[in-house]
Design an enzyme around this catalytic site. Structure first.
Site, PDB file in Angstrom:
ATOM      1  N   HIS A 226      38.624 -16.886  25.031  1.00 29.93           N
ATOM      2  CA  HIS A 226      39.498 -16.205  26.001  1.00 29.93           C
ATOM      3  C   HIS A 226      40.731 -17.092  26.208  1.00 29.93           C
ATOM      4  O   HIS A 226      41.444 -17.400  25.261  1.00 29.93           O
ATOM      5  CB  HIS A 226      38.668 -15.949  27.269  1.00 29.93           C
ATOM      6  CG  HIS A 226      39.307 -15.099  28.324  1.00 29.93           C
ATOM      7  ND1 HIS A 226      40.435 -14.345  28.117  1.00 29.93           N
ATOM      8  CD2 HIS A 226      38.947 -14.872  29.628  1.00 29.93           C
ATOM      9  CE1 HIS A 226      40.744 -13.700  29.228  1.00 29.93           C
ATOM     10  NE2 HIS A 226      39.868 -14.003  30.167  1.00 29.93           N
ATOM     11  N   HIS A 265      41.323  -9.744  18.552  1.00 31.03           N
ATOM     12  CA  HIS A 265      41.235  -9.281  19.935  1.00 31.03           C
ATOM     13  C   HIS A 265      40.134  -8.239  20.046  1.00 31.03           C
ATOM     14  O   HIS A 265      39.951  -7.434  19.142  1.00 31.03           O
ATOM     15  CB  HIS A 265      42.572  -8.676  20.391  1.00 31.03           C
ATOM     16  CG  HIS A 265      42.713  -8.626  21.869  1.00 31.03           C
ATOM     17  ND1 HIS A 265      42.195  -7.600  22.618  1.00 31.03           N
ATOM     18  CD2 HIS A 265      43.270  -9.496  22.739  1.00 31.03           C
ATOM     19  CE1 HIS A 265      42.448  -7.842  23.895  1.00 31.03           C
ATOM     20  NE2 HIS A 265      43.080  -8.999  23.994  1.00 31.03           N
ATOM     21  N   ASP A 316      48.052 -15.639  22.630  1.00 30.09           N
ATOM     22  CA  ASP A 316      47.920 -17.096  22.639  1.00 30.09           C
ATOM     23  C   ASP A 316      48.580 -17.763  21.428  1.00 30.09           C
ATOM     24  O   ASP A 316      48.908 -18.945  21.478  1.00 30.09           O
ATOM     25  CB  ASP A 316      46.435 -17.493  22.713  1.00 30.09           C
ATOM     26  CG  ASP A 316      45.813 -17.053  24.019  1.00 30.09           C
ATOM     27  OD1 ASP A 316      46.482 -17.203  25.056  1.00 30.09           O
ATOM     28  OD2 ASP A 316      44.683 -16.547  24.016  1.00 30.09           O
TER      29      ASP A 316
HETATM   30  N1  CMC Z   1      39.213 -15.786  12.943  1.00 30.26           N
HETATM   31  C1  CMC Z   1      38.373 -15.451  11.956  1.00 30.26           C
HETATM   32  N2  CMC Z   1      37.640 -14.322  11.965  1.00 30.26           N
HETATM   33  C2  CMC Z   1      37.773 -13.528  13.031  1.00 30.26           C
HETATM   34  C3  CMC Z   1      38.645 -13.816  14.088  1.00 30.26           C
HETATM   35  C4  CMC Z   1      39.379 -15.002  14.012  1.00 30.26           C
HETATM   36  N3  CMC Z   1      40.206 -15.358  14.974  1.00 30.26           N
HETATM   37  N4  CMC Z   1      38.569 -12.848  15.009  1.00 30.26           N
HETATM   38  C5  CMC Z   1      37.699 -11.958  14.548  1.00 30.26           C
HETATM   39  N5  CMC Z   1      37.203 -12.376  13.348  1.00 30.26           N
HETATM   40  C6  CMC Z   1      36.236 -11.697  12.525  1.00 30.26           C
HETATM   41  C7  CMC Z   1      34.816 -12.077  12.966  1.00 30.26           C
HETATM   42  O1  CMC Z   1      34.362 -13.232  12.297  1.00 30.26           O
HETATM   43  C8  CMC Z   1      34.049 -10.845  12.622  1.00 30.26           C
HETATM   44  O2  CMC Z   1      33.818 -10.849  11.227  1.00 30.26           O
HETATM   45  P1  CMC Z   1      32.429 -10.303  10.629  1.00 30.26           P
HETATM   46  O3  CMC Z   1      32.377  -8.861  11.048  1.00 30.26           O
HETATM   47  O4  CMC Z   1      32.581 -10.529   9.173  1.00 30.26           O
HETATM   48  O5  CMC Z   1      31.369 -11.135  11.267  1.00 30.26           O
HETATM   49  C9  CMC Z   1      35.023  -9.711  12.906  1.00 30.26           C
HETATM   50  O6  CMC Z   1      36.319 -10.278  12.752  1.00 30.26           O
HETATM   51  C10 CMC Z   1      34.882  -9.162  14.314  1.00 30.26           C
HETATM   52  O7  CMC Z   1      35.026 -10.243  15.231  1.00 30.26           O
HETATM   53  P2  CMC Z   1      34.236 -10.412  16.587  1.00 30.26           P
HETATM   54  O8  CMC Z   1      34.347 -11.824  17.020  1.00 30.26           O
HETATM   55  O9  CMC Z   1      32.861  -9.832  16.467  1.00 30.26           O
HETATM   56  O10 CMC Z   1      35.062  -9.423  17.478  1.00 30.26           O
HETATM   57  P3  CMC Z   1      35.272  -9.527  18.982  1.00 30.26           P
HETATM   58  O11 CMC Z   1      35.879  -8.270  19.388  1.00 30.26           O
HETATM   59  O12 CMC Z   1      34.028  -9.956  19.677  1.00 30.26           O
HETATM   60  O13 CMC Z   1      36.288 -10.771  19.004  1.00 30.26           O
HETATM   61  C11 CMC Z   1      37.698 -12.389  19.784  1.00 30.26           C
HETATM   62  C12 CMC Z   1      37.395 -10.905  19.737  1.00 30.26           C
HETATM   63  C13 CMC Z   1      39.003 -12.573  20.559  1.00 30.26           C
HETATM   64  C14 CMC Z   1      36.572 -13.123  20.516  1.00 30.26           C
HETATM   65  C15 CMC Z   1      37.838 -12.953  18.373  1.00 30.26           C
HETATM   66  O14 CMC Z   1      38.856 -12.265  17.679  1.00 30.26           O
HETATM   67  C16 CMC Z   1      38.104 -14.440  18.361  1.00 30.26           C
HETATM   68  O15 CMC Z   1      37.165 -15.228  18.489  1.00 30.26           O
HETATM   69  N6  CMC Z   1      39.401 -14.882  18.218  1.00 30.26           N
HETATM   70  C17 CMC Z   1      39.746 -16.275  18.270  1.00 30.26           C
HETATM   71  C18 CMC Z   1      39.876 -16.745  19.713  1.00 30.26           C
HETATM   72  C19 CMC Z   1      41.098 -16.191  20.384  1.00 30.26           C
HETATM   73  O16 CMC Z   1      42.197 -16.225  19.850  1.00 30.26           O
HETATM   74  N7  CMC Z   1      40.916 -15.704  21.621  1.00 30.26           N
HETATM   75  C20 CMC Z   1      42.004 -15.151  22.427  1.00 30.26           C
HETATM   76  C21 CMC Z   1      41.756 -13.720  22.719  1.00 30.26           C
HETATM   77  S1  CMC Z   1      43.135 -12.781  23.331  1.00 30.26           S
HETATM   78  C22 CMC Z   1      43.906 -13.514  24.636  1.00 30.26           C
HETATM   79  C23 CMC Z   1      43.049 -14.146  25.661  1.00 30.26           C
HETATM   80  O17 CMC Z   1      42.123 -13.552  26.194  1.00 30.26           O
HETATM   81  O18 CMC Z   1      43.341 -15.268  25.967  1.00 30.26           O
END
Ligand code: CMC
Length: 374
Positions: A226, A265, A316
């Site tokens: 987050h 996201h 971010d």
């Molecule tokens: N890098 C690599 N792979 C990713 C990323 C990433 N940043 N984001 C998503 N994926 C992949 C993930 O590994 C998964 O792949 P698979 O289906 O092969 O396992 C797929 O995309 C779906 O990801 P998820 O984590 O299950 O999806 P989610 O909706 O739970 O994730 C998230 C959202 C924000 C937690 C994730 O994109 C993430 O961890 N991003 C990096 C951290 C980040 O930048 N967070 C800031 C969020 S937005 C602003 C805020 O709130 O501050």
């Protein structure tokens, strides 16, 4: 095992209504009380955006002047907050300091101690304004303390954004740089039922007090999935070092299934509505600083990661390097997010309280069947 459908992470679950903001991933749009966030970022002082989130309408010139005057009068810290910060370990993370200081503000608020004080919701707007005014002073104090510098008192001749930067650095950057900071605050202010806002609403739903709900929200925001991502983005950029290293670094990171911070996201799958505005703001600082190296690294990492994974940058990604170029320590990026998002959190706490239902979901038990002590 139960055959109940589990919505892990509450993904796709609509848990309540809100009139505060609307996120539309199909059109990549974000509205605060009906206004596109880009329009607010282009035209409004941060104080007006806070007012909008709390009251539902932009302030008139008179209302804004009155609010600004009140906000300026609430900026100074109680000396006990400085004592509290001084009592903390020098290497404690700034988010831990900010979380603790917000908790202390709750203890200072005498209205909470009166009979039914904390459940008197007519006082919550004043509490929201108090938190809003105090947080920049707390964050600036944490930043200066980290650098071993004397603290700088707030100035009531400066607006919110300028005063924040003044208290942090003891000088003001160019007007263009101040404006980048203001834009980032507007973009960070609110984003519907994200994890920290939902945390605040869960706490508010028990009829606990506003400070407790904000403390919980700060804790949720700290996580790198987050708000902690803006700090993590800077660590990634520093780890990669230069544009030429992006390809081998990404090859290894993807092979190791590393999450690349600042990308992806839960709601937006085709790009974050706030990124174009923050990206343009970052360009101003990159241009002003002449940091071609950082500009190239930033651009190449984005292009390579999007091309390989089809996962787009979130807010971010541009805000991390922008805060770096403004001169903040990396560990201060998420505390700045706290100062901005406290507007949205407190608006949500007030909305939750106005039509409250205790938030208490169910779980599907998958542990041992009933058994008995031998
Ligand atoms: N890098 C690599 N792979 C990713 C990323 C990433 N940043 N984001 C998503 N994926 C992949 C993930 O590994 C998964 O792949 P698979 O289906 O092969 O396992 C797929 O995309 C779906 O990801 P998820 O984590 O299950 O999806 P989610 O909706 O739970 O994730 C998230 C959202 C924000 C937690 C994730 O994109 C993430 O961890 N991003 C990096 C951290 C980040 O930048 N967070 C800031 C969020 S937005 C602003 C805020 O709130 O501050």
């Amino acid at each position: 095992m139960s055959d109940t459908e589990i919505k892990k992470g509450l993904a796709g679950v609509v848990v309540d209504e809100t009139a505060i903001s609307k996120v539309n991933p199909e059109t990549n749009s974000l509205l605060y009380r009906g206004y596109p966030v880009q329009e607010l970022a282009a035209t409004q002082p941060f104080e007006a955006v806070a007012y909008l989130l709390w009251h539902g309408e932009l302030p008139s010139a008179g209302q804004l002047a009155e609010f600004e005057q009140r906000e300026r009068s609430l900026r100074s810290l109680d000396p006990r907050t400085l004592q509290l910060l001084d009592a903390m370990p020098a290497d404690a993370h700034p988010m831990d300091l900010v979380r603790t200081a917000v908790s202390q503000l709750g203890a200072f608020d005498g209205t909470l101690h009166e009979a039914n004080g904390w459940t008197d919701r007519t006082l919550d707007l004043g509490r929201a304004e108090y938190l809003f005014a105090q947080l920049p002073t707390i964050v600036a104090a944490v930043q200066r303390r980290r650098r071993g510098l004397p603290l700088i008192a707030p100035r009531d001749d400066l607006d919110y954004s300028r005063n924040f930067l003044w208290m942090t650095f003891g000088e003001l950057p160019s007007d263009a740089a101040v404006d980048v900071f203001r834009v980032s605050l507007v973009l960070y202010a609110e984003h519907s039922f994200n994890a920290s806002t939902f945390t605040a609403r869960v706490i508010a739903s028990t009829t606990s007090d506003m400070y407790s709900a904000v403390v919980g929200a700060v804790g949720a925001l700290k996580g790198p999935l987050h708000g902690g991502a803006n700090e993590a983005v800077m660590h990634v950029l520093e780890e990669i070092g230069r544009a030429e290293n992006v390809v081998p670094w990404l090859d290894a990171a993807i092979a190791e299934k590393r999450k690349i911070m600042g990308f992806g996201h839960r709601v937006y799958k085709h790009g974050d509505s706030r990124v174009p505005t923050m990206h343009a703001a970052l360009q101003v600082l990159l241009e002003e600083s002449g940091r071609r190296d950082l500009a190239d690294l930033y651009a190449v990492l984005e292009a390579e990661f999007v091309a390989r994974k089809g996962i787009y940058p979130n807010l971010d990604y541009p805000s991390g390097p922008a805060y770096h170029l403004l001169g903040f320590d990396t560990e201060i990026f998420t505390p700045i997010f706290v100062a901005a998002r406290v507007t949205g959190w407190t608006a949500h706490i007030m909305e939750q309280s106005a039509s409250n239902a205790l938030i208490r979901p169910l779980s599907a038990y998958n542990g041992a069947e009933e058994r008995h002590v031998p």
